[in-house]
Design an enzyme around this catalytic site. Structure first.
Site, PDB file in Angstrom:
ATOM      1  N   ARG A  63      -2.461  -4.081  -2.259  1.00 46.08           N
ATOM      2  CA  ARG A  63      -3.445  -3.012  -2.524  1.00 46.08           C
ATOM      3  C   ARG A  63      -4.467  -2.965  -1.395  1.00 46.08           C
ATOM      4  NH1 ARG A  63      -3.081   1.219  -5.240  1.00 46.08           N
ATOM      5  NH2 ARG A  63      -2.461   0.119  -7.153  1.00 46.08           N
ATOM      6  N   GLN A  82       7.027   4.626  -7.907  1.00 48.03           N
ATOM      7  CA  GLN A  82       6.060   5.446  -7.172  1.00 48.03           C
ATOM      8  C   GLN A  82       6.028   5.002  -5.703  1.00 48.03           C
ATOM      9  OE1 GLN A  82       3.037   7.636  -8.084  1.00 48.03           O
ATOM     10  NE2 GLN A  82       1.303   6.360  -7.536  1.00 48.03           N
ATOM     11  N   ARG A  87       7.375  -0.336   0.673  1.00 50.36           N
ATOM     12  CA  ARG A  87       6.149  -1.140   0.597  1.00 50.36           C
ATOM     13  C   ARG A  87       6.329  -2.392  -0.257  1.00 50.36           C
ATOM     14  NH1 ARG A  87       1.804   1.588  -3.611  1.00 50.36           N
ATOM     15  NH2 ARG A  87       3.246   2.041  -5.302  1.00 50.36           N
ATOM     16  N   HIS A 158      -0.177   5.225   3.974  1.00 49.06           N
ATOM     17  CA  HIS A 158      -1.183   5.326   2.909  1.00 49.06           C
ATOM     18  C   HIS A 158      -2.439   4.532   3.275  1.00 49.06           C
ATOM     19  CE1 HIS A 158      -2.864   5.125  -1.098  1.00 49.06           C
ATOM     20  NE2 HIS A 158      -1.766   5.504  -1.722  1.00 49.06           N
ATOM     21  N   ASP A 203      -7.687  13.645  -5.511  1.00 48.71           N
ATOM     22  CA  ASP A 203      -6.272  13.293  -5.291  1.00 48.71           C
ATOM     23  C   ASP A 203      -5.540  14.587  -4.905  1.00 48.71           C
ATOM     24  OD1 ASP A 203      -3.823  12.058  -5.203  1.00 48.71           O
ATOM     25  OD2 ASP A 203      -3.889  11.261  -7.252  1.00 48.71           O
ATOM     26  N   GLU A 257      -3.965   9.938   4.154  1.00 45.81           N
ATOM     27  CA  GLU A 257      -2.597   9.493   4.396  1.00 45.81           C
ATOM     28  C   GLU A 257      -1.814  10.533   5.201  1.00 45.81           C
ATOM     29  OE1 GLU A 257      -0.918   8.536   0.515  1.00 45.81           O
ATOM     30  OE2 GLU A 257      -2.960   8.349  -0.266  1.00 45.81           O
TER      31      GLU A 257
END
Ligand code: BG6
Length: 295
Positions: A63, A82, A87, A158, A203, A257
């Site tokens: 994170r 997701q 990642r 991201h 978002d 991003e």
């Protein structure tokens, strides 16, 4: 090269990482897990956010830093997970390419990997992370279709940008652009504000962004391949819902991003796509570190 730079080290969690340096004041740390940049020091200052509650245990994604979302951004692709699986997966550090200022990581298709169960297409990813002369951070992501049929993907870098002053943080240059509002069923809206500010959850998927996006303290240069940009801050309620994220940490970062998601990349067999991003610090934010200003 000082001891340890450009060579693989192992942290207290047993996870491999590489430290890049450029002069005395610029450095980056890249983990094998996710080919994930967890630290970018430019001008002697840390520029990325990492959560104090990040889970350093694969396959959980870290994170903060710069997660690589592939073969999909969000839910825009065939994977149940997701942001896809890149990642969550350990990449291979290409030791032969090691230097003080650049590191290369690769990830290949592995049909036996449960994380890749909903992705049947042979591929090869290559990520080169490098520090430039003024400490700028470059990501160059290459995707090869190594299989016999075409596939399509979406992707994003991201980046969690550290923001010491969230109320004073803005993203400029997006006025007049269409965005999909992920907080409103991805409804398409036109941004008519002079800048994006952060006084609530944001978002958004901005479509067709200019090659340079300016934000307070940073410039994001989409140098190749990308076209869209996600702007995200979870704010109070979503922060509380994320188990690997502190309740108050939304004050410490925004995500901008570089992405390719409105029009997925169509990749024919034996073809290559390149996405390249450069992050830099505008001169007024460079800080006073020795070696930061290069003439
Ligand atoms: C952003 C999305 O890119 O990533 C958000 O737009 C999402 O909707 C955020 O909450 C974080 O995703 P994750 O999977 O890392 O919790």
């Amino acid at each position: 090269m000082a001891a340890g730079e450009g060579t693989l080290r192992v942290d207290k969690h047993g996870m491999g990482f590489v430290v890049l340096t450029r002069g005395a004041d610029h450095a980056a740390t890249v983990y094998e897990h996710g080919a994930h940049v967890t630290s970018w020091v430019c001008g002697g200052e840390e520029r990325l956010f990492m959560s104090a509650k990040a889970v350093w245990k694969p396959p959980k994604a870290l994170r903060g830093g710069v997660p690589v979302c592939w073969p999909q951004f969000g839910d825009l692709g065939p994977c149940k997970a997701q942001h896809g699986f890149a990642r969550n997966t350990k990449w291979t550090y290409v030791a032969d390419a090691s230097s003080e200022t650049a590191a290369v990581f690769t990830l290949a298709h592995d049909p036996a990997d449960p994380l890749q169960q909903d992705w049947p297409h042979p591929f090869q990813l290559r990520l080169e992370v490098s520090l430039q002369a003024r400490g700028e951070l470059r990501h160059r992501l290459t995707v090869d279709n190594t299989g016999p049929v075409a596939f399509e993907f979406t992707t994003a870098l991201h980046t969690y940008f550290r923001t010491p002053d969230l109320p004073g943080t803005e993203v400029q240059g997006l006025r007049g652009l269409t965005y999909k509002d992920s907080l409103d069923g991805r409804a398409e809206k036109v941004d008519d504000e002079p800048a994006v500010t952060f006084g609530q959850e944001v978002d958004r998927i901005y479509l067709g962004v200019p090659p340079r996006v300016e934000m307070t303290g940073f410039t994001v240069h989409q140098e190749e391949g990308f076209a869209d940009a996600i702007v995200w801050n979870p704010w109070v309620d979503k922060a509380k819902r994320m188990s690997d994220y502190g309740d108050e940490e939304y004050k410490q970062h925004i995500c901008v991003e570089s992405a390719r998601c409105q029009t997925p990349v169509q990749l024919e067999p034996n073809s290559t796509w390149v996405g390249q991003q450069l992050l830099s610090i505008p001169p007024q934010h460079e800080g006073g570190g020795i070696g930061c200003v290069v003439s």
